[in-house]
Design a protein around this motif. Structure first.
Motif, short mmCIF file in Angstrom:
data_model
loop_
_atom_site.label_atom_id
_atom_site.label_comp_id
_atom_site.label_asym_id
_atom_site.label_seq_id
_atom_site.Cartn_x
_atom_site.Cartn_y
_atom_site.Cartn_z
N ARG A 113 0.73 -1.19 -0.04
CA ARG A 113 0.11 -0.07 -0.09
C ARG A 113 0.83 1.22 0.04
O ARG A 113 0.54 2.32 -0.73
N ALA A 114 1.99 1.15 0.85
CA ALA A 114 2.80 2.39 1.08
C ALA A 114 3.45 2.76 -0.38
O ALA A 114 3.62 3.64 -1.00
N GLY A 116 1.96 1.61 -3.39
CA GLY A 116 1.24 1.99 -4.39
C GLY A 116 0.83 3.56 -3.94
O GLY A 116 0.72 4.50 -5.03
N ARG A 117 0.87 4.23 -2.69
CA ARG A 117 0.31 5.43 -2.57
C ARG A 117 1.61 6.45 -3.05
O ARG A 117 1.42 7.45 -3.60
N ALA A 118 2.79 5.88 -3.02
CA ALA A 118 3.90 6.60 -3.36
C ALA A 118 4.11 6.79 -4.93
O ALA A 118 4.44 7.91 -5.50
N SER A 120 1.23 6.65 -6.90
CA SER A 120 0.30 7.68 -7.42
C SER A 120 0.49 9.07 -7.00
O SER A 120 0.25 9.94 -7.82
N TRP A 121 1.28 9.20 -6.14
CA TRP A 121 1.75 10.46 -5.58
C TRP A 121 2.60 10.87 -6.74
O TRP A 121 2.43 12.30 -7.24
#
Length: 157
Positions: A113-114, A116-118, A120-121
């Motif tokens: 998840r981390a 993926g968030r990075a 997308s950011w």
């Protein structure tokens, strides 16, 4: 026997500081207190379980059930004691394995998840910021080329 116990209690009360009083106090007060202090909740659960087994046998077989329970109580106590140690060890091993697996799986999910968030950011931050195109007008019946989208023209003819 009762007279002997009463004499020991009387000697404890009358001569508490004498060598005999200290000896009686050590064996009749302190030793039982240490043993009672060592009783744990698991021991109480085991004793309640034994009492329930005895009560069930008494209700089912009356006096004969009490005799049978009296004969098998020491063996049941030893069996529970042996079973309890191995059961606790097995339960501890299984619990540690489940906890390790769950933590490992959760760790992989959190890392995924981390990432993926990075990602997308980063894609939002790095993406080119061009001019927004003008919105297209909604399609109408005339624009789609088919005057009647459901094809009812042959039915009316």
């Amino acid at each position: 026997m009762l007279t002997f116990v009463l004499a020991c209690v009387l000697a404890l009360m009358v001569f508490p500081t004498s060598p005999i009083g200290r000896l009686l106090r050590r064996y009749l007060v302190e030793a039982p207190a240490r043993r009672l202090n060592a009783i744990k909740p698991a021991h109480m659960v085991m004793m309640v379980g034994l009492a329930l087994v005895g009560l069930i046998l008494f209700r089912l077989f009356d006096a004969e059930g009490v005799r049978v329970f009296g004969m098998m109580a020491p063996e049941i106590g030893v069996w529970f004691g042996t079973f309890e140690l191995s059961l606790v060890t097995d339960a501890l091993a299984v619990g540690l394995a489940i906890a390790a697996t769950t933590r490992l799986r959760d760790t992989f999910l959190m890392v995924g998840r981390a990432i993926g968030r990075a990602a997308s950011w980063l894609t939002r931050w790095i993406a080119p910021r061009g001019r927004a195109s003008a919105p297209r007008p909604p399609k109408t019946e005339e624009a789609s080329g088919d005057p009647e989208p459901w094809g009812w023209a042959p039915a009316r003819a």
